[in-house]
Design a protein around this motif. Sequence first.
Motif, short mmCIF file in Angstrom:
data_model
loop_
_atom_site.label_atom_id
_atom_site.label_comp_id
_atom_site.label_asym_id
_atom_site.label_seq_id
_atom_site.Cartn_x
_atom_site.Cartn_y
_atom_site.Cartn_z
N PHE A 470 0.78 -1.18 0.13
CA PHE A 470 -0.10 -0.11 0.02
C PHE A 470 1.01 1.28 0.20
CE2 PHE A 470 -2.91 3.13 2.17
CZ PHE A 470 -3.77 3.12 1.15
N TYR A 471 1.88 1.12 0.80
CA TYR A 471 2.77 2.50 0.81
C TYR A 471 3.38 2.62 -0.56
CZ TYR A 471 2.39 4.00 5.78
OH TYR A 471 1.85 4.60 6.80
N LEU A 472 3.88 1.48 -1.18
CA LEU A 472 4.56 1.64 -2.53
C LEU A 472 3.45 2.08 -3.60
CD1 LEU A 472 6.81 1.27 -4.31
CD2 LEU A 472 6.18 -1.23 -4.63
N ALA A 473 2.28 1.78 -3.56
CA ALA A 473 1.19 2.10 -4.20
C ALA A 473 0.90 3.58 -4.16
CB ALA A 473 0.02 1.37 -4.02
N ALA A 485 1.69 2.28 -9.99
CA ALA A 485 0.55 2.46 -8.79
C ALA A 485 -0.60 1.49 -8.79
CB ALA A 485 -0.02 3.86 -8.96
N ILE A 486 -1.44 1.19 -10.14
CA ILE A 486 -2.34 0.29 -10.29
C ILE A 486 -1.83 -1.07 -9.85
CG2 ILE A 486 -3.70 -0.68 -12.09
CD1 ILE A 486 -3.95 2.13 -13.34
N GLU A 487 -0.86 -1.38 -10.36
CA GLU A 487 -0.09 -2.60 -10.02
C GLU A 487 -0.04 -2.97 -8.60
OE1 GLU A 487 4.15 -4.05 -10.87
OE2 GLU A 487 3.13 -4.85 -12.48
N ALA A 488 0.69 -1.84 -7.77
CA ALA A 488 0.78 -2.07 -6.56
C ALA A 488 -0.55 -2.03 -5.81
CB ALA A 488 1.64 -1.03 -5.97
N TYR A 489 -1.57 -1.39 -6.24
CA TYR A 489 -2.86 -1.61 -5.37
C TYR A 489 -3.49 -2.79 -5.71
CZ TYR A 489 -3.15 3.68 -4.39
OH TYR A 489 -2.98 4.89 -3.77
N ARG A 490 -3.24 -3.44 -6.98
CA ARG A 490 -4.03 -4.70 -7.16
C ARG A 490 -3.20 -5.72 -5.87
NH1 ARG A 490 -4.12 -4.22 -13.64
NH2 ARG A 490 -6.28 -3.31 -13.70
N ARG A 491 -1.94 -5.70 -5.87
CA ARG A 491 -1.23 -6.46 -4.92
C ARG A 491 -1.75 -6.32 -3.47
NH1 ARG A 491 4.00 -5.32 -3.75
NH2 ARG A 491 3.92 -7.23 -2.59
N VAL A 492 -2.16 -5.11 -3.25
CA VAL A 492 -2.82 -4.62 -1.78
C VAL A 492 -4.07 -5.80 -1.75
CG1 VAL A 492 -3.94 -2.86 -0.50
CG2 VAL A 492 -1.65 -2.51 -1.59
N LEU A 493 -5.09 -5.39 -2.77
CA LEU A 493 -6.15 -6.16 -2.82
C LEU A 493 -6.01 -7.68 -2.79
CD1 LEU A 493 -8.20 -4.14 -5.59
CD2 LEU A 493 -8.46 -4.09 -3.06
N ALA A 494 -4.81 -8.30 -3.02
CA ALA A 494 -4.59 -9.61 -3.27
C ALA A 494 -4.46 -10.02 -1.82
CB ALA A 494 -3.48 -10.09 -3.85
N VAL A 495 -4.17 -9.06 -0.72
CA VAL A 495 -3.60 -9.34 0.41
C VAL A 495 -4.90 -8.95 1.38
CG1 VAL A 495 -2.23 -8.95 2.49
CG2 VAL A 495 -1.04 -9.03 0.12
N TRP A 496 -5.57 -7.78 0.91
CA TRP A 496 -6.83 -7.38 1.66
C TRP A 496 -7.92 -7.22 0.66
CZ3 TRP A 496 -3.42 -2.94 4.19
CH2 TRP A 496 -2.54 -3.40 5.28
N PRO A 497 -8.46 -8.19 0.29
CA PRO A 497 -9.62 -8.16 -0.54
C PRO A 497 -10.61 -7.01 -0.29
CG PRO A 497 -9.03 -10.43 -0.07
CD PRO A 497 -8.20 -9.50 0.89
N GLY A 498 -11.27 -6.30 -1.36
CA GLY A 498 -12.14 -5.41 -1.23
C GLY A 498 -11.69 -4.25 -0.44
N MET A 499 -10.47 -4.14 -0.25
CA MET A 499 -10.13 -2.69 0.61
C MET A 499 -10.84 -1.49 -0.09
SD MET A 499 -6.35 -1.30 1.52
CE MET A 499 -5.97 0.24 2.21
N PRO A 500 -11.57 -0.69 0.20
CA PRO A 500 -11.99 0.52 -0.37
C PRO A 500 -11.08 1.63 -1.15
CG PRO A 500 -13.34 0.25 1.61
CD PRO A 500 -12.04 -0.75 1.60
N GLU A 501 -10.07 1.91 0.00
CA GLU A 501 -9.10 2.82 -0.77
C GLU A 501 -8.24 2.43 -2.10
OE1 GLU A 501 -9.37 1.76 2.33
OE2 GLU A 501 -9.01 3.28 3.80
N ALA A 502 -7.95 1.03 -2.10
CA ALA A 502 -7.28 0.39 -3.25
C ALA A 502 -8.05 0.43 -4.29
CB ALA A 502 -6.69 -1.03 -2.80
N THR A 503 -9.20 -0.03 -3.88
CA THR A 503 -10.42 -0.40 -5.30
C THR A 503 -10.60 1.12 -5.69
OG1 THR A 503 -11.22 -2.25 -4.24
CG2 THR A 503 -12.50 -1.26 -5.93
N GLN A 504 -10.88 2.23 -4.83
CA GLN A 504 -11.32 3.51 -5.77
C GLN A 504 -9.96 3.92 -6.46
OE1 GLN A 504 -12.38 5.43 -2.13
NE2 GLN A 504 -14.20 4.28 -1.65
#
Length: 534
Positions: A470-473, A485-504
């Motif tokens: 998330f910090y890298l994103a 940034a998009i790629e890093a946010y997708r990695r966040v979702l792989a760990v924390w599915p449905g995280m609103p900040e990453a999805t938005q």
Amino acid sequence: MRKILLFILWGASAHYCTAAEVRFPDGQGAHGVGLRVVQQYDYARVYKDKTDLTSGTVASGERARPLQTLIWYPANKVAGTPLRYDDYLRLAATEVHFGRSAAEVDQAVAANLEENYANLSDAQKRTERARAMSAVRDAPAAPGKFPVVIYAPGSSSSAHENADLCEYLASHGYLVLAAASTGVHTRSINTDLEGAEAQAADISFLTGFAGTLAQADRSHLAVVGYSFGGLANVLAAAKDDRINALVALDGSVRYFPSIVQAAAYATPERLALPMLYLGAIPQTAEVMNRSKQVPTYSLMNQMKYADLYNATMYTMAHAAFQSESLRLGPEHRFGEYSRDEATLAHGWMGRYVHAFLDAYLKNDAPARKFMHSTPRENGVPAHLLSLDTQGAQGNPPTMATLASAFALRKYKNLTDVYGEMTRREVTFKPGERALISWGEPFMEQKRYQPAIEIFKLANTLYPESGRAAFYLAMAYDKNDDYAFAIEAYRRVLAVWPGMPEATQSIGRLQAAAASRNVPATAANRSRTGSNTGR
């Protein structure tokens, strides 16, 4: 009658040994010496228990930790009455009792002499108490800034126990501070980890207090410790990087390995600072075995990132490292050597302390040469001491070393810098939170490229961490590196599915990339290059 009188005088002289005067080979320095006394409290720590154990009632008066501080300082050489040794003995009586009357001080001094120096006759006591010292109370201070030395006494000892050494250093341009070795809640200290840490905290308190003094050069500070103070100073340095050098006078860092090991933070990495150890002749393995003191661990042997000078003083028993013992103590304290022999060696002990401090706090070339010369070349009497020297083996594997190397690379290729460090120190692995805390100030300063490098390293070391991703994103996001940034946010979702900040954020970045006609995938971005990256 004459024969009887001669016999009586000879018998008296066999028990009467006048204190040998401590003399340092290079003499007193160019400065006069002043002494100032400050009675203060560390209000962050409690000293008196809530209940007075002698009365069973609620304790009265100030409960904070008392720290009567002796300050020896370079002074102008002016006419003034020098202190007598009795003045130091009287100061010892008020170390934790600031409000004592003159009569109470008299009584405390008499009790101290009777308890600790029963070997002295009344005539001897008067003689030794009347001896003149070098310091003048509240003498005008010399102009300028001077390196700071904190002196840490042995277990339960008074601040003045090595007054001769403290005065000597002040005359050579050092600001010297000392407070008594005091237990957590009692005047006597326990020789355990809690006691050592209490004295270490006193050292840090005095380090901070020194910064308020007009003469203090706060950027150059050493701690000299005798006996248990020569363990407490090591623990203080492991926690307080304001300390630049250490001196141990037959310090307990050698004799209490279990305490050192219990202080898990006292690591070679945190003790990458020069150290001078001056010790008595070590006991034989057989004696240590009989007394169950065979050491299984030596911190000094592990201090490979420090310049370490290890001196053996062959004519000094433990007590001879303390000038009060040389002045007042019984002859048997000096083992098989005489008081005169021990006092001569004590002077050379001080000479090496002075040279070491000059070398590392004043960067004095002649002092460095002295420390790297043989004792014979330095004029030391034969068979008095030997010196073993170990140079530092590079920089310690720490965040500070990593940050310095990163800066030298102009904040590029941090992963390569880290790789070079781990080839030398394979176990070095910064914590995830430590890396993130390092990167955050760069984000606040809008220096996004260094932050990206730091957070990339965090992701390499902690690939399963959603936090690191998330910090890298966020760093890529702030730097307008849409695809990464998009790629890093997708990695966040792989760990924390449905995280609103990453999805938005993914949706926002995809829309921004489309509006600017720039790649929204890392593969395409790599082929076309960065758009507005900073």
